[in-house]
Design an enzyme around this catalytic site. Structure first.
Site, short mmCIF file in Angstrom:
data_model
loop_
_atom_site.label_atom_id
_atom_site.label_comp_id
_atom_site.label_asym_id
_atom_site.label_seq_id
_atom_site.Cartn_x
_atom_site.Cartn_y
_atom_site.Cartn_z
N SER A 1 -68.26 25.76 32.51
CA SER A 1 -69.43 24.86 32.57
C SER A 1 -69.04 23.60 33.34
O SER A 1 -67.86 23.24 33.40
CB SER A 1 -69.83 24.47 31.14
OG SER A 1 -70.67 23.34 31.15
N TYR B 1 -67.26 21.56 23.18
CA TYR B 1 -67.58 22.25 24.43
C TYR B 1 -66.69 21.75 25.57
O TYR B 1 -66.23 22.53 26.40
CB TYR B 1 -69.06 22.01 24.76
CG TYR B 1 -69.70 23.03 25.67
CD1 TYR B 1 -69.81 24.37 25.30
CD2 TYR B 1 -70.24 22.65 26.89
CE1 TYR B 1 -70.44 25.29 26.11
CE2 TYR B 1 -70.87 23.58 27.72
CZ TYR B 1 -70.96 24.90 27.32
OH TYR B 1 -71.58 25.82 28.14
N1 NAD Z 1 -77.25 28.03 29.23
C1 NAD Z 1 -76.65 27.05 29.89
O1 NAD Z 1 -77.27 26.02 30.23
C2 NAD Z 1 -75.21 27.15 30.25
C3 NAD Z 1 -74.66 26.21 31.14
C4 NAD Z 1 -73.31 26.29 31.45
C5 NAD Z 1 -72.54 27.30 30.92
N2 NAD Z 1 -73.09 28.19 30.05
C6 NAD Z 1 -72.21 29.23 29.50
O2 NAD Z 1 -72.76 30.49 29.80
C7 NAD Z 1 -72.41 31.42 28.77
C8 NAD Z 1 -73.66 32.10 28.27
O3 NAD Z 1 -74.56 31.12 27.78
P1 NAD Z 1 -76.08 31.46 27.45
O4 NAD Z 1 -76.83 30.19 27.58
O5 NAD Z 1 -76.51 32.66 28.20
O6 NAD Z 1 -75.96 31.79 25.89
P2 NAD Z 1 -76.92 32.66 24.97
O7 NAD Z 1 -76.84 32.06 23.61
O8 NAD Z 1 -78.27 32.83 25.59
O9 NAD Z 1 -76.22 34.08 24.95
C9 NAD Z 1 -74.97 34.26 24.37
C10 NAD Z 1 -74.78 35.71 24.00
O10 NAD Z 1 -73.53 35.83 23.32
C11 NAD Z 1 -73.70 36.72 22.25
N3 NAD Z 1 -72.71 36.47 21.21
C12 NAD Z 1 -72.66 35.47 20.30
N4 NAD Z 1 -71.62 35.59 19.51
C13 NAD Z 1 -70.95 36.71 19.90
C14 NAD Z 1 -69.78 37.36 19.47
N5 NAD Z 1 -69.06 36.91 18.42
N6 NAD Z 1 -69.39 38.48 20.11
C15 NAD Z 1 -70.11 38.98 21.16
N7 NAD Z 1 -71.24 38.40 21.61
C16 NAD Z 1 -71.65 37.27 20.99
C17 NAD Z 1 -75.12 36.48 21.73
O11 NAD Z 1 -75.61 37.56 20.94
C18 NAD Z 1 -75.87 36.26 23.04
O12 NAD Z 1 -76.39 37.48 23.55
C19 NAD Z 1 -71.67 30.62 27.70
O13 NAD Z 1 -70.28 30.78 27.87
C20 NAD Z 1 -72.07 29.19 27.99
O14 NAD Z 1 -71.12 28.26 27.59
C21 NAD Z 1 -74.40 28.15 29.71
#
Ligand code: NAD
Length: 257
Positions: free
Chosen positions: A145, A168
């Site tokens: 991130s 984070y």
């Molecule tokens: N959404 C944002 O704005 C953003 C920005 C920067 C980075 N990120 C990073 O992108 C990645 C995905 O984020 P997102 O927003 O799509 O999240 P999200 O919450 O939409 O999806 C996360 C997924 O992880 C799964 N999950 C949770 N716990 C789990 C476990 N123990 N084992 C296996 N799967 C598990 C959930 O079921 C879900 O499908 C993360 O690493 C996050 O830090 C997101």
């Protein structure tokens, strides 16, 4: 074949027959990664926690915080395909109190989040890299991130209940440098490992936050999952074979100013 056709083929077939695991593939970003891999003729495996295993559909129930579950997931993929070309560490487990103000965070919550997010990433990388080392090929993309690179601008949360969780910054910053470590260690085995660091992705957040965010970011909008997925696919493709240990930031210019 003209240049346009060649380029089209490069894009459409760049992941042809590559077996790629995406953890958390049911989530906001993970789902876009799966679609992108499939659109480039790759074989996408969604390893997510609340997902009945159906390998024919590319689904494996996997809890990344559980060692047996990780081993089971990798074994299912190897039994079916005999190889793992790529891994995207994307799953996002977090505690129920994720999002507390810095001064309120219990140490146990901090510990648990580091364990679930960072230590699980270490563990799945270690297990997968053993397999990739034997194969003598493979690519990993760790989803970090912008908050692993810079501190938060708390003014974007003004007028909302939102904040940026402190853990984070530690987790994502650590993932970025851990990626450099394993890239260095495994380069000689023909394995490349990179990070992709998205900025904020629009997901129907509080409109005040979205307005504050849009004002600050040079491109004046939040990201979409489709802004991120082509780069993840590129880093998993043979076109990126000589790129390793890098952190590709996709943030509409947030970290450029
Ligand atoms: N959404 C944002 O704005 C953003 C920005 C920067 C980075 N990120 C990073 O992108 C990645 C995905 O984020 P997102 O927003 O799509 O999240 P999200 O919450 O939409 O999806 C996360 C997924 O992880 C799964 N999950 C949770 N716990 C789990 C476990 N123990 N084992 C296996 N799967 C598990 C959930 O079921 C879900 O499908 C993360 O690493 C996050 O830090 C997101």
């Amino acid at each position: 074949m003209d240049a346009g056709c060649i380029l089209m083929n490069l894009i459409m077939y760049s992941l042809k027959d590559k077996v790629i695991i995406v953890t958390g593939g049911s989530g906001l970003l993970g789902n876009a990664f799966i679609k992108q891999i499939v659109s480039e003729n790759g074989i996408a495996i969604n390893a997510d926690i609340n997902l009945p295993t159906d390998i024919a559909q590319g689904n494996i129930e996997c809890d990344i915080t559980n060692q047996n579950s990780l081993n089971n997931m990798l074994n299912i993929v190897l039994d079916k395909y005999g190889k793992i070309d790529g891994l995207v560490n994307n799953a996002y487990p977090r505690t129920g109190d994720w999002g507390l103000d810095f001064e309120e965070i219990p140490i146990d919550s901090w510990r648990e989040n580091l364990d679930m997010q960072l230590n699980s990433c270490f563990s799945l990388c270690q297990k997968t890299l053993r397999i990739m080392k034997d194969q003598k090929f493979g690519s990993i993309v760790n989803i970090a991130s912008i908050y692993g690179v810079v501190g938060p601008d708390f003014s974007v949360y003004d007028g909302t209940e939102m904040t940026m969780p402190a853990a984070y910054s530690a987790i994502k910053g650590a993932q970025i440098n851990f990626t450099r470590y394993i890239a260095s260690y495994y380069g000689k085995y023909n394995i490349n490992i990179n990070c992709v660091s998205p900025g904020g992705i629009f997901n129907e957040q509080n409109p005040t936050f979205v307005e504050n965010y849009n004002k600050k970011v040079p491109m004046r909008r939040m990201g979409t999952p489709e802004d991120i997925s082509p780069t993840v696919a590129f880093l998993l493709s043979d076109n990126a074979k000589y790129i390793t240990g890098q952190n590709v930031i996709i943030d509409g210019g947030w970290t450029a100013i």
